[in-house]
Design a protein around this motif. Structure first.
Motif, PDB file in Angstrom:
ATOM      1  N   GLU A 187       0.801  -1.223   0.000  1.00 50.26           N
ATOM      2  CA  GLU A 187       0.000   0.000   0.000  1.00 50.26           C
ATOM      3  C   GLU A 187       0.834   1.274   0.000  1.00 50.26           C
ATOM      4  O   GLU A 187       0.308   2.359  -0.143  1.00 50.26           O
ATOM      5  CB  GLU A 187      -0.911   0.019   1.248  1.00 50.26           C
ATOM      6  CG  GLU A 187      -1.970  -1.077   1.233  1.00 50.26           C
ATOM      7  CD  GLU A 187      -2.958  -0.910   0.097  1.00 50.26           C
ATOM      8  OE1 GLU A 187      -3.163   0.226  -0.361  1.00 50.26           O
ATOM      9  OE2 GLU A 187      -3.526  -1.912  -0.348  1.00 50.26           O
ATOM     10  N   ASP A 188       2.149   1.175   0.182  1.00 49.60           N
ATOM     11  CA  ASP A 188       2.993   2.365   0.215  1.00 49.60           C
ATOM     12  C   ASP A 188       3.129   2.932  -1.188  1.00 49.60           C
ATOM     13  O   ASP A 188       3.455   2.214  -2.127  1.00 49.60           O
ATOM     14  CB  ASP A 188       4.375   2.009   0.775  1.00 49.60           C
ATOM     15  CG  ASP A 188       5.181   3.238   1.163  1.00 49.60           C
ATOM     16  OD1 ASP A 188       4.822   4.335   0.705  1.00 49.60           O
ATOM     17  OD2 ASP A 188       6.145   3.086   1.918  1.00 49.60           O
ATOM     18  N   GLU A 189       2.865   4.233  -1.346  1.00 50.63           N
ATOM     19  CA  GLU A 189       2.889   4.849  -2.674  1.00 50.63           C
ATOM     20  C   GLU A 189       4.259   5.435  -3.015  1.00 50.63           C
ATOM     21  O   GLU A 189       4.488   5.798  -4.152  1.00 50.63           O
ATOM     22  CB  GLU A 189       1.828   5.957  -2.735  1.00 50.63           C
ATOM     23  CG  GLU A 189       0.414   5.447  -2.505  1.00 50.63           C
ATOM     24  CD  GLU A 189      -0.568   6.584  -2.364  1.00 50.63           C
ATOM     25  OE1 GLU A 189      -0.287   7.661  -2.904  1.00 50.63           O
ATOM     26  OE2 GLU A 189      -1.603   6.417  -1.711  1.00 50.63           O
ATOM     27  N   ARG A 378       2.355   2.752  -7.091  1.00 50.03           N
ATOM     28  CA  ARG A 378       1.179   2.060  -6.575  1.00 50.03           C
ATOM     29  C   ARG A 378       0.369   3.035  -5.731  1.00 50.03           C
ATOM     30  O   ARG A 378       0.911   3.726  -4.879  1.00 50.03           O
ATOM     31  CB  ARG A 378       1.577   0.841  -5.750  1.00 50.03           C
ATOM     32  CG  ARG A 378       0.401  -0.028  -5.385  1.00 50.03           C
ATOM     33  CD  ARG A 378       0.837  -1.346  -4.784  1.00 50.03           C
ATOM     34  NE  ARG A 378      -0.311  -2.217  -4.623  1.00 50.03           N
ATOM     35  CZ  ARG A 378      -0.794  -3.012  -5.558  1.00 50.03           C
ATOM     36  NH1 ARG A 378      -0.206  -3.044  -6.728  1.00 50.03           N
ATOM     37  NH2 ARG A 378      -1.843  -3.768  -5.344  1.00 50.03           N
ATOM     38  N   SER A 380      -2.875   3.655  -3.091  1.00 51.57           N
ATOM     39  CA  SER A 380      -3.676   2.934  -2.100  1.00 51.57           C
ATOM     40  C   SER A 380      -5.137   2.904  -2.521  1.00 51.57           C
ATOM     41  O   SER A 380      -5.648   3.811  -3.186  1.00 51.57           O
ATOM     42  CB  SER A 380      -3.528   3.581  -0.724  1.00 51.57           C
ATOM     43  OG  SER A 380      -4.117   4.869  -0.732  1.00 51.57           O
ATOM     44  N   THR A 381      -5.842   1.865  -2.100  1.00 50.36           N
ATOM     45  CA  THR A 381      -7.251   1.691  -2.469  1.00 50.36           C
ATOM     46  C   THR A 381      -8.112   2.818  -1.919  1.00 50.36           C
ATOM     47  O   THR A 381      -9.027   3.308  -2.601  1.00 50.36           O
ATOM     48  CB  THR A 381      -7.746   0.331  -1.955  1.00 50.36           C
ATOM     49  OG1 THR A 381      -6.959  -0.707  -2.543  1.00 50.36           O
ATOM     50  CG2 THR A 381      -9.203   0.110  -2.317  1.00 50.36           C
ATOM     51  N   ARG A 383      -7.303   5.941  -1.315  1.00 49.98           N
ATOM     52  CA  ARG A 383      -7.114   7.163  -2.094  1.00 49.98           C
ATOM     53  C   ARG A 383      -7.782   7.057  -3.467  1.00 49.98           C
ATOM     54  O   ARG A 383      -8.374   8.025  -3.964  1.00 49.98           O
ATOM     55  CB  ARG A 383      -5.622   7.442  -2.250  1.00 49.98           C
ATOM     56  CG  ARG A 383      -5.314   8.771  -2.922  1.00 49.98           C
ATOM     57  CD  ARG A 383      -3.830   8.982  -3.067  1.00 49.98           C
ATOM     58  NE  ARG A 383      -3.545  10.217  -3.785  1.00 49.98           N
ATOM     59  CZ  ARG A 383      -2.356  10.542  -4.266  1.00 49.98           C
ATOM     60  NH1 ARG A 383      -1.337   9.726  -4.088  1.00 49.98           N
ATOM     61  NH2 ARG A 383      -2.171  11.679  -4.895  1.00 49.98           N
ATOM     62  N   THR A 411      -9.747  -0.435  -7.436  1.00 48.46           N
ATOM     63  CA  THR A 411      -8.502  -0.862  -6.792  1.00 48.46           C
ATOM     64  C   THR A 411      -7.427  -1.048  -7.850  1.00 48.46           C
ATOM     65  O   THR A 411      -7.729  -1.243  -9.035  1.00 48.46           O
ATOM     66  CB  THR A 411      -8.693  -2.173  -6.013  1.00 48.46           C
ATOM     67  OG1 THR A 411      -7.507  -2.478  -5.272  1.00 48.46           O
ATOM     68  CG2 THR A 411      -8.990  -3.340  -6.953  1.00 48.46           C
TER      69      THR A 411
END
Length: 497
Positions: A187-189, A378, A380-381, A383, A411
């Motif tokens: 999940e880290d962008e 990537r 996060s869902t 956001r 997602t």
């Protein structure tokens, strides 16, 4: 790799065929036409228990001037100097030619370790040439058939002493982890991507003939490793080279110039173009090199669109910038044409360079790293769904035939390139224009300029994680109610409705 073996000889004696057999893949182009190979191609070879680096070279020509053949010869001589062992191949069916005598003399002066290989020696047709090869004074020749794999045991026997001699050069590969291969639930962008010699950054340089691809790569490498010149279409193979660019390990492909399909008639050019297309598929970042005098020709647009369809990060580089006089005016025209002609790559980096002088290479380096970082991004869902809500409020999807389309959930399913799934009703009715609206919004709002984006619409009923649980709960409730009714009926109690 314990040592380096360079395969040298006259044109069309079977060097590339043997190279492909040693590396176990058809990396080098092979054709009956002499002089197919022009650049140096390296590969990781396996022969029995031996592991070594093999170099395929251009056919040795007697030209020593600045002609194309002369430059090819100089490149081959450089390979002889950098290799630990040379395999000098001659054609056993043609016998020893005067050029073989000349090059045998050159190898005696330049290389201390030479193995003589008599190729195409299968059958009686090659016997005379095999015995004739002793006259070259390079020791006992190895009887080979590169096409059929004969004589590999004898070649192994000749190479084993060199493998023992260079065994101390064995170096263990680095084991740094490339975090670009992120797990799907990451999940880290803002993950920092690390590069290593084990997993370097993969770059392909593509463009039309004579755009300056080989010259640019030579300047990046800091040495004249690739054959260059004023002639168009010099490069034929897709040549890959591993090196280090400002502290970043990378592997870069030089590809053959790609012309319009209607103009590609010769079999050899078709092979060269298909080899370049494979390089695009293996790469992570594609540098589309344009000529400043004729930028954004139809073929340039096709090449850039190909890289986008393959899902690769794209950087557009405009070469020969040192020849341009009106730089500011030209730059403005280029940016306007880029935005108008390549909307699918809106926001992709565009830099100006000079492959001849090396000016602009720092900007190109930064643009490649930036494009690669976005390609691995990537989101996060949480956001993504906040963003989707705002996009729906600003512009709801249409209702074709009065059937309302509901976009319920979004997602990211993968990176490289960033790919997203939206769960919705009637996914087959979502128009392509609304998909483009969402993709352009992703690029602008979530900081993903220029990178290819994949967006898929899925029916919510296809994959509802709560569907099975809900059906199980209803079934359990029905069984409980039925049991209660039977129990109360047995006691003569009227069941409650």
């Amino acid at each position: 790799m314990s040592f380096t073996l360079a395969i040298v000889g006259r044109p069309n004696v079977g060097k590339s065929t043997l190279f492909n057999r040693l590396v176990g893949r058809k990396l080098a182009l092979v054709d009956d036409q002499p002089g197919v190979t022009r650049d140096l191609r390296e590969g990781d070879a396996r022969l029995g228990p031996l592991r070594f680096t093999v170099i395929d070279t251009a056919g040795l020509e007697e030209a020593t001037d600045e002609s194309l053949q002369g430059r090819m010869r100089m490149l081959t001589e450089r390979a002889v100097e950098m290799a630990d062992v040379c395999l000098f191949m001659m054609d056993a069916r043609a016998g020893v030619m005067p050029a073989d005598q000349v090059f045998a003399e050159i190898l005696r002066k330049k290389s201390a370790r030479v193995i003589l290989g008599a190729n195409k020696a299968e059958g009686k047709a090659g016997e005379t040439g095999y015995y004739d090869a002793f006259s070259l004074g390079l020791g006992e020749p190895v009887q080979l058939s590169a096409e059929h794999g004969e004589g590999m045991d004898d070649l192994l026997r000749m190479l084993e002493p060199f493998a023992k001699e260079f065994a101390e050069r064995q170096v263990e590969p680095e084991t740094d982890v490339d975090v670009s291969d992120m797990p799907e639930d990451f999940e880290d962008e803002d993950v920092e991507i690390t590069y290593s010699a084990a997993k370097p950054l993969q770059i392909a340089v593509v463009g039309r003939p004579n755009a300056g691809k080989s010259t640019l790569i030579n300047k990046i490498l800091g040495q004249d490793k690739l054959l260059t010149g004023p002639e168009a279409g010099i490069t034929r193979d897709a040549i890959s080279t591993n090196a280090n660019w400002d502290g970043i390990p990378f592997r870069i492909w030089d590809t053959a110039g790609m012309r319009k399909r209607a103009k590609v008639q010769e079999k050899l050019e078709k092979l060269s173009v298909s080899d370049g297309l494979r390089a695009v598929k293996f790469s992570e970042v594609v540098v589309v090199l344009l000529d400043v005098d004729i930028p954004f020709e139809q073929q340039d647009l096709r090449i850039a669109d190909l890289a986008e369809r393959e899902g690769r990060a794209v950087v557009v580089a405009v070469n020969k910038w040192d020849l341009e006089d009106e730089k500011q005016t030209k730059l403005k025209e280029l940016r306007e044409a880029f935005t108008r002609l390549l909307p699918q790559l809106r926001g992709a980096p565009m830099v100006t360079v000079s492959a001849r002088t090396g000016k602009g290479l720092d900007r190109l380096h930064a643009a490649i790293l930036s494009a690669h970082k976005v390609w691995n991004r990537r989101i996060s869902t949480a956001r993504l769904n906040r963003w989707l809500t705002l996009m729906l409020e600003a512009h709801p999807p249409p209702a074709p035939g009065g059937r309302r389309i509901r976009l319920r959930y979004m997602t990211q399913v993968k990176t490289r390139p960033p790919s997203f799934v939206i769960m919705c009703s009637h996914p087959d009715l979502v128009p392509e224009s609304y998909n483009r609206y969402l993709i352009n919004g992703l690029r602008a709002d979530l900081d993903m300029p220029g990178t290819p984006i994949r967006l898929y619409m899925r029916s919510q009923s296809d994959k509802n994680p709560y569907r099975d649980k809900k059906e199980k709960k209803v079934t359990k409730l029905n069984k409980h109610t039925e049991g209660r009714y039977r129990k109360e009926a047995g006691r003569g109690v009227k069941p409650k409705s």
